[in-house]
Design a protein around this motif. Sequence first.
Motif: not given
Length: 571
Positions: A414-416, A436-457
């Motif tokens: 899930i995108p959390l 098995r758990l897969e988490l994605r933190f944040g979905i920015p415009r530039e790359n839907p696979l990666m993202g979020g603020d690095i400190e928050t992550n």
Amino acid sequence: MSADVDHSINLAHSPFQEYLHTNYIPTDSEIPRIDAHLKPHEAELGRLDSLIQDLTERRSRVKAYIESHRALLSLPRRLPQDVLEGIFAACLPLERNPTMSAAQVPLLLGRICSTWRTVAFSMPKLWAALHVSLAFIASRTVRKVAMLDWLERSAPLPLNLSMWFTPDIPGCHHIFHLLLRFSLRWGALSISNITHEDFQKMAQIKSPLLEDLKVAYLNVNDWRGLEVADNANADGLDAEKGSTILSGPLFRGMKKASVGFALRDLNVLVPATPFSWDHLEHLTLVLRVDRQSSQVFSLTTTNVFRLLQGCKNLCSFRVSLAVLELPDAWITEVIVLPSLASLVLIIDGMVIPAEGVTESAYFVNFMEHLIIPHLDIFRVLHSEWMALEVGLMIGMPVLTHLATHSPSLSQLCIPLSTIATATSLQTLRLFSCLTRLELRFGIPRENPLMGGDIETNDTLVVSLGPDTDMPNPFPALRELCIRCLIQDEIWVNLAENQLKYHTKLQDLHIYNGVERPNVVLDVGNFRARGLNVWVEYTVPRRKQLPSSGLTVWSGFEDKCFIVPASWDPWL
């Protein structure tokens, strides 16, 4: 050769030694002397050339004699036929169907020797799968004959076929009709670029052995010369025709129906009136997207709900979903899906929400009306083809609903949400069977696979790991995958804590959105201690070179189904 001549081949003994390798010009009287001096050497050179030629021929005869007898002792000649057949079968490609290329298996095996050719031609297993580029086959009669011979050799096994249409090239439809003759032996079928007219012909036949069918419709707007009805959509079919596709004779005749469709408008497949498609057990409906696509239409949440109402026997369902509903179209009924074990939702569209309504509210409304007691796999992916201003985040309401009504869930992707993090992570711990758990933190415009603020992550990832207060937050977890921007020391600390508190975690995958550093941390230390760690960084996307002309490989280079790169749309 005389001793005098043999001795005189030394340049130092030449009577003209002082003039050699200089710019000296012989006089008229010296020219006859030089010619006379060379005659015996030229004769000796001719004798040696003749001798070398004779010795070379003798050597070739001896070598051929030895090799002919040595071949009798070769190991491949002495292999039992069953072992040879096993080796031949192991040579078949695993990730695709074989092609009609003489440089590829199985045709290559028949070019080695007559014995191998006899064995290869007598093995139906080698010929039970084939990739067919219809335009390539149609371009020459000999290729059509070769294709038919190939398929005849496969009898009586079920056929695994992949087809690539080029409908504007003459002869493609004739080849397609030839392949229809083998419908009684179709076992798996993957068709790309087909028009609705051609597929309608295929959908009327019965194929009793067919268990897996994947169809990617042609985008008719990208082709010229094809007649399309005025009321047809971008896939060349109207709502009336499209809604009968999945209930046709071909599908109802499938004993184990695993069906996948790729279109630009998925909603056209869902009938407007109540229906029952109990024959469908595995269904995939994903968008077909290309660079020329101006509009695409994922299934709306209400249409997905109606589809699930009519397919009560589904075991797995993968669908491109658009959260495009209006508040007055929200779902009010509840359905129970007792057979559904795998649900994969690819989010392909969002809307600007109405005042007082969030984007996730539509999705929460959809999920809270699904009761899936035996759900084992649940994944929510974001499509990579479109940049989302705001990505759909899974929060506490959906997780709480799943934890309550799907207690045996073992795989979660899930995108959390990075907003209600603490409560979301607490809710994740309710899944006691999660392996098995897969988490994605944040979905920015530039790359839907990666993202979020690095400190928050970093804070989120730290909270996932065990600590003194919670030494084993996920007791059954074996594999953890994290996709986000993250500092290396954070995931290193997470791995160390897994080992320190002796959790059951075996595999830790970190997909880091930052660029690959010059010095990459060594994960061998973790693997030596029993935790398999993989770390991947952002890498430039490879450009796909366009193909030119018709080849036997046509179709393999096409990317019809656009989803996140690490996910196969048909899994």
